[in-house]
Design a protein around this motif. Sequence first.
Motif, PDB file in Angstrom:
ATOM      1  N   CYS A  83       0.826  -1.211   0.000  1.00 45.00           N
ATOM      2  CA  CYS A  83       0.000   0.000   0.000  1.00 45.00           C
ATOM      3  C   CYS A  83       0.856   1.255   0.000  1.00 45.00           C
ATOM      4  CB  CYS A  83      -0.915  -0.006   1.228  1.00 45.00           C
ATOM      5  SG  CYS A  83      -1.995   1.450   1.340  1.00 45.00           S
ATOM      6  N   ASN A  84       0.471   2.214  -0.832  1.00 38.67           N
ATOM      7  CA  ASN A  84       1.028   3.566  -0.790  1.00 38.67           C
ATOM      8  C   ASN A  84      -0.100   4.521  -1.133  1.00 38.67           C
ATOM      9  OD1 ASN A  84       2.401   5.963  -0.924  1.00 38.67           O
ATOM     10  ND2 ASN A  84       3.546   5.477  -2.781  1.00 38.67           N
ATOM     11  N   ARG A  85      -0.661   5.158  -0.119  1.00 40.60           N
ATOM     12  CA  ARG A  85      -1.847   5.993  -0.322  1.00 40.60           C
ATOM     13  C   ARG A  85      -1.519   7.374  -0.890  1.00 40.60           C
ATOM     14  NH1 ARG A  85      -3.721   6.903   4.761  1.00 40.60           N
ATOM     15  NH2 ARG A  85      -1.935   5.894   5.723  1.00 40.60           N
ATOM     16  N   LYS A  86      -0.237   7.669  -1.093  1.00 41.53           N
ATOM     17  CA  LYS A  86       0.137   8.980  -1.635  1.00 41.53           C
ATOM     18  C   LYS A  86       0.064   8.998  -3.152  1.00 41.53           C
ATOM     19  CE  LYS A  86       3.267  10.079   2.200  1.00 41.53           C
ATOM     20  NZ  LYS A  86       4.669  10.401   2.584  1.00 41.53           N
ATOM     21  N   TYR A  87       0.027   7.823  -3.766  1.00 37.79           N
ATOM     22  CA  TYR A  87       0.024   7.740  -5.231  1.00 37.79           C
ATOM     23  C   TYR A  87      -1.406   7.725  -5.745  1.00 37.79           C
ATOM     24  CZ  TYR A  87       0.870   6.005  -9.954  1.00 37.79           C
ATOM     25  OH  TYR A  87       0.895   5.854 -11.325  1.00 37.79           O
ATOM     26  N   ASP A  88      -1.680   8.511  -6.792  1.00 40.13           N
ATOM     27  CA  ASP A  88      -3.026   8.495  -7.384  1.00 40.13           C
ATOM     28  C   ASP A  88      -2.951   8.748  -8.873  1.00 40.13           C
ATOM     29  OD1 ASP A  88      -5.817   8.697  -7.870  1.00 40.13           O
ATOM     30  OD2 ASP A  88      -5.693  10.877  -7.684  1.00 40.13           O
ATOM     31  N   CYS A  89      -3.655   7.917  -9.612  1.00 40.13           N
ATOM     32  CA  CYS A  89      -3.906   8.149 -11.034  1.00 40.13           C
ATOM     33  C   CYS A  89      -5.404   7.993 -11.235  1.00 40.13           C
ATOM     34  CB  CYS A  89      -3.142   7.161 -11.904  1.00 40.13           C
ATOM     35  SG  CYS A  89      -3.593   7.235 -13.647  1.00 40.13           S
ATOM     36  N   ALA A  90      -6.045   8.966 -11.855  1.00 41.00           N
ATOM     37  CA  ALA A  90      -7.504   8.947 -11.980  1.00 41.00           C
ATOM     38  C   ALA A  90      -8.007   7.736 -12.745  1.00 41.00           C
ATOM     39  CB  ALA A  90      -7.977  10.230 -12.661  1.00 41.00           C
ATOM     40  N   ASN A  91      -7.170   7.139 -13.604  1.00 44.45           N
ATOM     41  CA  ASN A  91      -7.585   5.984 -14.400  1.00 44.45           C
ATOM     42  C   ASN A  91      -7.259   4.661 -13.735  1.00 44.45           C
ATOM     43  OD1 ASN A  91      -8.502   7.592 -16.587  1.00 44.45           O
ATOM     44  ND2 ASN A  91      -6.387   7.887 -17.235  1.00 44.45           N
ATOM     45  N   GLU A  92      -6.835   4.709 -12.483  1.00 44.38           N
ATOM     46  CA  GLU A  92      -6.375   3.507 -11.802  1.00 44.38           C
ATOM     47  C   GLU A  92      -7.410   3.007 -10.810  1.00 44.38           C
ATOM     48  OE1 GLU A  92      -2.633   2.304  -8.893  1.00 44.38           O
ATOM     49  OE2 GLU A  92      -3.349   4.361  -9.038  1.00 44.38           O
ATOM     50  N   SER A  93      -7.602   1.700 -10.785  1.00 40.56           N
ATOM     51  CA  SER A  93      -8.487   1.079  -9.797  1.00 40.56           C
ATOM     52  C   SER A  93      -7.619   0.284  -8.833  1.00 40.56           C
ATOM     53  CB  SER A  93      -9.508   0.159 -10.480  1.00 40.56           C
ATOM     54  OG  SER A  93     -10.376  -0.414  -9.524  1.00 40.56           O
ATOM     55  N   ARG A  94      -7.481   0.813  -7.611  1.00 40.07           N
ATOM     56  CA  ARG A  94      -6.635   0.168  -6.613  1.00 40.07           C
ATOM     57  C   ARG A  94      -7.073   0.634  -5.236  1.00 40.07           C
ATOM     58  NH1 ARG A  94      -1.494   1.531  -4.485  1.00 40.07           N
ATOM     59  NH2 ARG A  94      -1.470   3.365  -5.793  1.00 40.07           N
ATOM     60  N   PRO A  95      -7.244  -0.269  -4.283  1.00 43.72           N
ATOM     61  CA  PRO A  95      -7.660   0.140  -2.940  1.00 43.72           C
ATOM     62  C   PRO A  95      -6.704   1.172  -2.337  1.00 43.72           C
ATOM     63  CG  PRO A  95      -7.840  -2.231  -3.187  1.00 43.72           C
ATOM     64  CD  PRO A  95      -7.135  -1.728  -4.414  1.00 43.72           C
ATOM     65  N   GLY A  96      -7.281   2.109  -1.580  1.00 47.29           N
ATOM     66  CA  GLY A  96      -6.472   3.131  -0.927  1.00 47.29           C
ATOM     67  C   GLY A  96      -6.204   4.354  -1.766  1.00 47.29           C
ATOM     68  N   VAL A  97      -6.648   4.331  -3.042  1.00 45.97           N
ATOM     69  CA  VAL A  97      -6.384   5.438  -3.950  1.00 45.97           C
ATOM     70  C   VAL A  97      -7.583   6.385  -3.987  1.00 45.97           C
ATOM     71  CG1 VAL A  97      -5.946   6.056  -6.355  1.00 45.97           C
ATOM     72  CG2 VAL A  97      -4.833   4.068  -5.360  1.00 45.97           C
ATOM     73  N   VAL A  98      -7.333   7.687  -3.852  1.00 45.06           N
ATOM     74  CA  VAL A  98      -8.392   8.691  -3.970  1.00 45.06           C
ATOM     75  C   VAL A  98      -7.838   9.924  -4.663  1.00 45.06           C
ATOM     76  CG1 VAL A  98      -9.612   7.929  -1.896  1.00 45.06           C
ATOM     77  CG2 VAL A  98      -7.912   9.750  -1.712  1.00 45.06           C
ATOM     78  N   SER A  99      -8.750  10.684  -5.280  1.00 45.91           N
ATOM     79  CA  SER A  99      -8.359  11.946  -5.898  1.00 45.91           C
ATOM     80  C   SER A  99      -8.626  13.131  -4.978  1.00 45.91           C
ATOM     81  CB  SER A  99      -9.113  12.143  -7.220  1.00 45.91           C
ATOM     82  OG  SER A  99      -8.698  11.190  -8.172  1.00 45.91           O
ATOM     83  N   GLU A 100      -9.605  13.007  -4.084  1.00 45.68           N
ATOM     84  CA  GLU A 100      -9.879  14.067  -3.115  1.00 45.68           C
ATOM     85  C   GLU A 100     -10.500  13.473  -1.860  1.00 45.68           C
ATOM     86  OE1 GLU A 100     -12.444  16.834  -5.111  1.00 45.68           O
ATOM     87  OE2 GLU A 100     -14.133  15.450  -5.208  1.00 45.68           O
ATOM     88  N   ARG A 101     -10.091  13.985  -0.717  1.00 42.66           N
ATOM     89  CA  ARG A 101     -10.644  13.550   0.555  1.00 42.66           C
ATOM     90  C   ARG A 101     -11.814  14.440   0.926  1.00 42.66           C
ATOM     91  NH1 ARG A 101      -4.841  12.802   3.715  1.00 42.66           N
ATOM     92  NH2 ARG A 101      -4.062  11.087   2.406  1.00 42.66           N
ATOM     93  N   LEU A 102     -12.764  13.873   1.652  1.00 45.53           N
ATOM     94  CA  LEU A 102     -14.009  14.574   1.950  1.00 45.53           C
ATOM     95  C   LEU A 102     -14.230  14.694   3.446  1.00 45.53           C
ATOM     96  CD1 LEU A 102     -16.330  12.616  -0.525  1.00 45.53           C
ATOM     97  CD2 LEU A 102     -15.081  14.725  -1.005  1.00 45.53           C
ATOM     98  N   THR A 103     -14.913  15.761   3.837  1.00 47.64           N
ATOM     99  CA  THR A 103     -15.455  15.847   5.184  1.00 47.64           C
ATOM    100  C   THR A 103     -16.794  15.119   5.186  1.00 47.64           C
ATOM    101  OG1 THR A 103     -16.714  17.864   4.756  1.00 47.64           O
ATOM    102  CG2 THR A 103     -14.404  18.121   5.447  1.00 47.64           C
ATOM    103  N   PRO A 104     -17.345  14.776   6.351  1.00 42.00           N
ATOM    104  CA  PRO A 104     -18.672  14.141   6.367  1.00 42.00           C
ATOM    105  C   PRO A 104     -19.745  14.967   5.663  1.00 42.00           C
ATOM    106  CG  PRO A 104     -17.592  13.802   8.461  1.00 42.00           C
ATOM    107  CD  PRO A 104     -16.704  14.735   7.690  1.00 42.00           C
ATOM    108  N   ASP A 105     -19.705  16.285   5.800  1.00 43.03           N
ATOM    109  CA  ASP A 105     -20.703  17.126   5.127  1.00 43.03           C
ATOM    110  C   ASP A 105     -20.522  17.099   3.607  1.00 43.03           C
ATOM    111  OD1 ASP A 105     -22.107  17.966   7.406  1.00 43.03           O
ATOM    112  OD2 ASP A 105     -20.699  19.608   7.771  1.00 43.03           O
TER     113      ASP A 105
END
Length: 493
Positions: A83-105
């Motif tokens: 796992c490396n949660r710092k890496y992100d590619c929008a076309n990639e499907s892999r657990p732990g990957v996100v393009s933006e983090r959200l608040t509950p609201d």
Amino acid sequence: MSAPTISLEGVASTKSFDRLLATAKSGGCASPSCGLSAKTDDMDPAIWEKIKDHPCYSEEAHHYFARMHVAVAPACNIQCNYCNRKYDCANESRPGVVSERLTPDQALRKVIAVANEVPQLSVLGIAGPGDACYDWKKTKATFERVAREIPDIKLCISTNGLALPDHVGELADMNVDHVTITINMIDPEVGAKIYPWIFYDHRRYTGVEAARILHQRQMLGLEMLTARGILTKINSVMIPTVNDEHLIEVNRWVKERGAFLHNVMPLISDPAHGTYFGLTGQRGPKPVELKALQDSLGGGAKLMRHCRQCRADAVGLLGEDRGQEFTLDKLPGEVIYDAGKREAYREVVACERGDHVAAKSQAVAIVKAADSGKSLLVAVATKGGGRVNEHFGHSKEFQVYEASPRGISFIGHRKVEQYCLGGRGADATLDGVIAALERIDIVLCAKIGDCPKDRLAEAGIRATDVYGYDYIETAISALYAAEFGVEPMAATA
């Protein structure tokens, strides 16, 4: 005059859904099989109610229903070598990957927007990008907000299990009845090769001691969930030479402790992701190796084979990801939930599923009656609805089925790079697609050009679009009957 036929072959399209909805409102839901389900006779009706619309817990449901993950839980209490949660590619499907983090609201606003536009949505999950149980306050706040606005949506979480026992009671109180735990070992010596450290009870532990604590907490959490009647899915990452043979024991242990499903996933090990395993050359399993391990687990916990190893911000049917359509900057300023589309969609699907169940039953009977003693491995291009409804060149994955004397079984999927872009195909990409289809006998698709068809044939793989828009099982049974000289019965598509 007979009622019009309802088809979900274009289910992923909003325009197609609107057309289907109009058909349903005009009285199109008149099929004699409408309302039938795919529930097996030996399944507890209460269990069926929990899984029938959950795309991860029911292979049949994943043809019709979508999931959504909201990335509200970034903190994590363990380190995994894959796992490396710092890496992100929008076309990639892999657990732990996100393009933006959200608040509950923000998550609530996004869920409402998706529910209004994606009528297939049935499940909201929190799968990180860290750990949903460790980052508990954000997880709980998100579920509470969503449950108030969309009370019929299923809630589920994915966790490494270390903090799980602390929150089982609250999960039950919030009616969270699906929990996924990632369990890669039961032997701490094996675990020490996968987990460099954990953070537990205000301390950091390493090596075998860390793995032993993690194992104990995972087993305790699983047993507590089983006692509460909460369905559990166990995810295990298959790591060749590290835990591949050991997963046989994992499967036995989790079955004994009440796991509903066991999902054995291949290690994703690309050096570009920056993971320890990726950088040290640890390879992932080949599709044939993964299938061989899954086949060896037949006597243990029931296997899930349709997993897509989703991102922590995934949206849509399994095998597709519409997350980039619903980033915060693309959401409307004010969102008010409208239940109409989701309610109507479920009515349409009830009819289609009934027809599908009847067609599948007949198709399986044809294959079994052949009594040929032989097997066919079939790759299917599909975009949902349980039909052969995707162009070969547009496919980003193929669903793989095996037809044998036992019937027709879904056994996995093969991800590929889309071959046709802008109306033209790339030879190099086609080479990769052919390599991904290793040992496949036949490819089914809605349409295929002569060039890729000929190239596949050179590689010993046949391809046909004759069965375009048929149910997958109906098409496979017709192929099987033709292949082995059996007189096919008339089948309903």
